[in-house]
Design an enzyme around this catalytic site. Sequence first.
Site, mmCIF file in Angstrom:
data_model
loop_
_atom_site.group_PDB
_atom_site.id
_atom_site.type_symbol
_atom_site.label_atom_id
_atom_site.label_comp_id
_atom_site.label_asym_id
_atom_site.label_seq_id
_atom_site.Cartn_x
_atom_site.Cartn_y
_atom_site.Cartn_z
ATOM 1 N N SER A 547 46.560 -9.460 49.986
ATOM 2 C CA SER A 547 45.411 -9.633 50.308
ATOM 3 C C SER A 547 45.390 -10.282 51.469
ATOM 4 O O SER A 547 45.470 -8.824 51.932
ATOM 5 C CB SER A 547 45.835 -11.774 50.765
ATOM 6 O OG SER A 547 44.589 -12.770 51.729
ATOM 7 N N TYR A 560 52.088 -17.959 53.151
ATOM 8 C CA TYR A 560 51.038 -17.599 52.456
ATOM 9 C C TYR A 560 50.829 -16.252 53.088
ATOM 10 O O TYR A 560 51.520 -15.033 52.359
ATOM 11 C CB TYR A 560 49.508 -17.857 52.175
ATOM 12 C CG TYR A 560 48.754 -17.509 51.425
ATOM 13 C CD1 TYR A 560 48.903 -17.379 50.057
ATOM 14 C CD2 TYR A 560 47.695 -16.638 52.051
ATOM 15 C CE1 TYR A 560 48.366 -16.256 49.112
ATOM 16 C CE2 TYR A 560 47.376 -15.787 51.032
ATOM 17 C CZ TYR A 560 46.905 -16.446 49.841
ATOM 18 O OH TYR A 560 45.968 -15.412 49.493
#
Length: 668
Positions: A547, A560
């Site tokens: 990501s 996250y």
Amino acid sequence: MNPTTNSSVDQLLDRCHTLGADPRNTNYAGGNASAKGADTDPVTGSEIDVMWVKGSGGDLGTLTEPGLAVLRLDRLRALTDVYPGVEREDEMVAAFDFCLHGKGGAAPSIDTAMHGLVDAVHVDHLHPDAGIAIATAADGERLTGEIFGERVLWVPWRRPGFQLGLDIAAVKAANPQAIGVILGGHGITAWGDTSDECQANSLEIIRTAERYIAEHGRPDPFGALVREPLPAEERLATAAELFPLVRGLASTDRPQVGHYTDTPEVLDFVSRERLAELAALGTSCPDHFLRTKVAPLVLDPSGDVQAQFAAYREEYAAYYRRHAVEGSPAMRGADPAIVLVPGVGMYSFGKDKQTARVAGEFYVNAINVMRGAEAISAYAPIDESEKFRIEYWDLEEAKLRRMPPPKPLAARVALVTGGGSGIGAATARRLAAEGACVVVADRDLGSAEKVAAELGNADVALAVQADVTSEEQIAHAVRQAVLAFGGVDLVVNNAGLSLSRSLLETSVADWDLQHDVMARGSFLVARETAKVMIAQGLGGDIVYISSKNAVFAGPNNVAYGAAKADQAHQVRLLAAELGAHGIRVNGVNPDGVVRGSGIFASGWGANRAAVYGVEEEKLGEYYAQRTLLKREVLPEHIAQAVFLLTQLSHTTGLHIPVDAGVAAAFLR
């Protein structure tokens, strides 16, 4: 098209489907059938006699009208006047093109002459196991007379072609009472005045041969049982452990996909004392050995496996040298197509899963043929020199040249975690479209099955259940992949989730869950699949879907972002470690993938929209506007990046941003 045409074609297709649906009658894509009737000449408007016959490469069980070749009978039969003799009979195949009637249709096969020259309205040529057992028996001609009398006659072995058509036509003309023939070393041909009669005659030959073998055959034609098959669970475990090594060695010349078979017929054959003796004789029917090669490799896994493969390759090369002449096509490769393992079963290999599976099915046919022939006589296949003439036939070489080039990921096996939705599903679709066999792994088996069904049948895709936090489930999923396709070459670590919470609101459970799925899960998947890749010795790709958040610090995202940073560094660590095995490890850093995203649909989108103060349905637009390109990122864009990474043969340890340009996430 006149009514006769419709009736003839419909009857022919019905007969093909009936005969082709039963593997006792013929093998996949084996044999052919024809019908003769009247049609209209498009130039003169007059009625002419034509023949519809299964074209080259078709399958009787699934044949449709476009798979038929349509030829004018007057022109086809006129070829007998210009036939230059058996030494030049291959030239006649090109002449079939000048006999074609109408537009479209399939290319005529080598057996076209057999159907056209035999004076019968309907003709079947089939490869039934029982029929080939008679055809390959050492005293097949005597047995044919004993079993069938004057109703079915014997035609000695001759390579398929124009002369064989003349031979069969002459036998029929001289024996009006006959319903068909046994073709030495090859199969059967039957005929009839109506489609029903032809089908009945074909089935009479096949079932009569089956009954004779059952009533007169010896009970143990393969000799004594010398090794019991392993119990089912142990057998599957052993097969899965051995398969990647065997597949890697069977891919020495070119990458191949594998198929595993442990049917009762196979397990019995590989457990008998005469296994090596009979396997060395090879198959006989041309359809069989063109797919299984001249002989299989009988492998002892307790010995030096690599040395046994090397010995097989040398023997195949020697076979080529024994029979090649000036002008013979180059050797196509010395790897085995069939590997038999006592106690375990059979591995078969091919350029794709269907080819590998069909090769295995053909060798099961060959086992049945050997059993039948040995039960009533002795198995005596055609000479090795004849096998070589067919395997390296100019016509076969031309057929191979006409095949389309392989797709970029042909013969590669991909495993995609989180493949049931979003980025994972898009990636699975893209990899399958590029030729890969795809294992769709997801915690939700139903979602995985839906995507796998969309990709195609079991030759293309497999759905497996896998919670990536579970070592046991990952190991089981990888074992399923190995047993289905022979190994794993490409892994996409995509499974993920996110909980958007501030530091103070993030619980230990929140932290552990996200790290278990993405950091720990990716590690477990990479470790289990790397074992397979190393055993194969074929290199491979591991791609992490990380990501932008692995390098960009945003609010309310600590768990996250930290888990994604862990994944990003795994890419670098594993690239450094696995490069020695030819395994490339790279990553993709997406951002703002809202539409079609499983993570955003599960609440992450609502949370991120609240953080940025926009409506949830406009979150994708918001992300797009903050990028340099002002474009929304979709799952298909991530899938494209994954595919491109597999094509970069000299790239490892790389992260590709797919975020439409987020300057703060530029890699340095």
